[in-house]
Motif scaffolding. Structure first.
Motif, PDB file in Angstrom:
ATOM      1  N   LEU A 187       0.808  -1.122   0.107  1.00 42.17           N
ATOM      2  CA  LEU A 187       0.034  -0.031   0.042  1.00 42.17           C
ATOM      3  C   LEU A 187       1.049   1.125   0.031  1.00 42.17           C
ATOM      4  O   LEU A 187       0.333   2.225   0.093  1.00 42.17           O
ATOM      5  CB  LEU A 187      -0.849   0.007   1.045  1.00 42.17           C
ATOM      6  N   GLY A 188       2.208   0.980   0.071  1.00 39.26           N
ATOM      7  CA  GLY A 188       3.027   2.463  -0.089  1.00 39.26           C
ATOM      8  C   GLY A 188       3.261   2.816   1.083  1.00 39.26           C
ATOM      9  O   GLY A 188       2.765   2.342   2.172  1.00 39.26           O
ATOM     10  N   GLY A 189       3.887   4.303   1.016  1.00 39.91           N
ATOM     11  CA  GLY A 189       4.227   4.928   2.114  1.00 39.91           C
ATOM     12  C   GLY A 189       3.157   5.828   2.857  1.00 39.91           C
ATOM     13  O   GLY A 189       3.063   6.013   4.220  1.00 39.91           O
ATOM     14  N   LEU A 247      -4.570   5.318  -1.046  1.00 37.67           N
ATOM     15  CA  LEU A 247      -4.682   4.628  -2.232  1.00 37.67           C
ATOM     16  C   LEU A 247      -6.118   4.200  -1.937  1.00 37.67           C
ATOM     17  O   LEU A 247      -6.782   3.715  -2.980  1.00 37.67           O
ATOM     18  CB  LEU A 247      -3.950   3.062  -1.853  1.00 37.67           C
ATOM     19  N   ASP A 250       2.509  -2.148  -7.505  1.00 37.22           N
ATOM     20  CA  ASP A 250       2.104  -2.292  -6.086  1.00 37.22           C
ATOM     21  C   ASP A 250       0.482  -2.493  -6.085  1.00 37.22           C
ATOM     22  O   ASP A 250      -0.046  -2.857  -7.320  1.00 37.22           O
ATOM     23  CB  ASP A 250       2.677  -1.482  -5.272  1.00 37.22           C
TER      24      ASP A 250
END
Lengths: 228, 228
Positions: free
Chosen positions: B87-89, B94, B179
């Motif tokens: 889900l990234g930083g 998102l 991702d």
């Protein structure tokens, strides 16, 4: 040396209405940076020719010139990295919200306020705006907004449905705290708010509650801005 | 103990078609985690009653049960944090792509493949699906997809415009690397691909090029999946 921001302005230079410029105003406030705004009008192409662009925002900081709101936001995160990040831990993830707002929300808002934008402009800009927009829409400004009370506003409110879904899960589009995700859409609503009194959102819309909070950010930067 | 994933299946148990389950299949592959898939059908409510839900995906890992694709993605990032993040930083960023895909892309795809979904289902599921979906749409399955060759597919392709904008700026929705942003939409396209041969994207659509790359991820997980 203070940061300078060239911003789209109406006949009244205190009316600043570009959604892209508002994104950057909010971004600068988020970073705690002072800014000197310079009123710019559509027909003043020569005034920003130094930046090799025909559009605002144009940001000048310490001798550097940056154009395009997304690129300016990236620049602010890169340059002022000790301040809270604008674009979060994975900036690439925000590009979709940015593209959707530009490509879906802006046309829907334009269908409602296009004539109101025209009406706040200086005379030279009015002629330029009418000609370019009527060519793009293939109809008169008056025709574009003719059904704004019915299908126009209904289409905008329907398009915003995914924003409602997000705001059911978290208080800000940025999550627990506001960031550039919020400034993207707040900028769009401020565009309409600067030129028009038309109520884009129903009073009981959860997005209206978020918008009310957004208007008060940074000592009411949006709430206190000059309106037509 | 391997991770278990309950997945929506057709009459042919090898046809797994839920977009939400595909998101999690891709998420597990991203984390390099092995999984045991269990075929589940709409009418097998009792089979997942232990999870206090009526919908898949249901993930069981080390005695823990997690439902809802977004919640499962969060769980995988929290639990397998030495693996590349899904889900990234800033996971909150998102949520909008997730909400837009569920709320805008899925209805547009359903207008095209709803009857095809029905046709791959086991007999009990067919009756359940027809009844619930025809009630929801207010028309027969056949009527829902009647204009799919014209307005149906045109509406989907138009709705995907902001995705095209993002893919002009970066190779993956996740940025330089794929991702969960990519898995969200790849899951949606795999839903259609599993049940239908209808071409959702024009061959020269930039999204088709991204989709072709997505199909090959993780040794062709999507490319090699069983189709109707």
């Amino acid at each position: 040396m203070a940061i300078t921001l060239y911003e789209l302005a109406g006949a009244d230079p205190a009316i600043r209405f570009s959604p892209y410029c508002w994104r950057i105003r909010l971004a600068l406030a988020h970073k705690g940076l002072a800014v000197k705004g310079v009123a710019w009008r559509f027909t003043e192409k020569s005034k920003i020719a130094f930046a090799k662009t025909e559009r605002v925002p144009v940001l000048v900081d310490a001798g550097k010139t940056i154009v395009d709101s997304w690129r300016i936001a990236e620049y602010l995160d890169e340059t002022y990295d000790l301040h809270p990040p604008l674009l979060g831990g994975t900036p690439a993830h925000l590009r979709f919200l940015n593209a959707w707002t530009d490509g879906v929300v802006h046309p829907a808002i334009a269908r409602i306020v296009l004539k109101d934008i025209h009406d706040v402009l200086a005379p030279d800009d009015q002629a330029y705006f009418r000609e370019t927009r009527e060519r793009a829409f293939g109809m008169t400004l008056e025709q574009v907004v003719a059904d704004r009370d019915t299908t126009g506003v209904a289409a905008l409110r329907a398009a915003l449905a995914p924003i409602r879904t997000v705001l059911r899960a978290q208080p800000w589009l940025g999550g627990e705290a506001h960031d550039y995700a919020d400034y993207i859409l707040l900028g769009s609503l401020q565009w309409a708010r600067s030129v028009s009194r038309f109520p884009l959102l129903a009073e009981d819309d959860p997005i209206a509650e978020w918008h009310a909070r957004g208007l008060q950010l940074f000592d009411g930067l949006l709430a206190h801005a000059r309106r037509a």
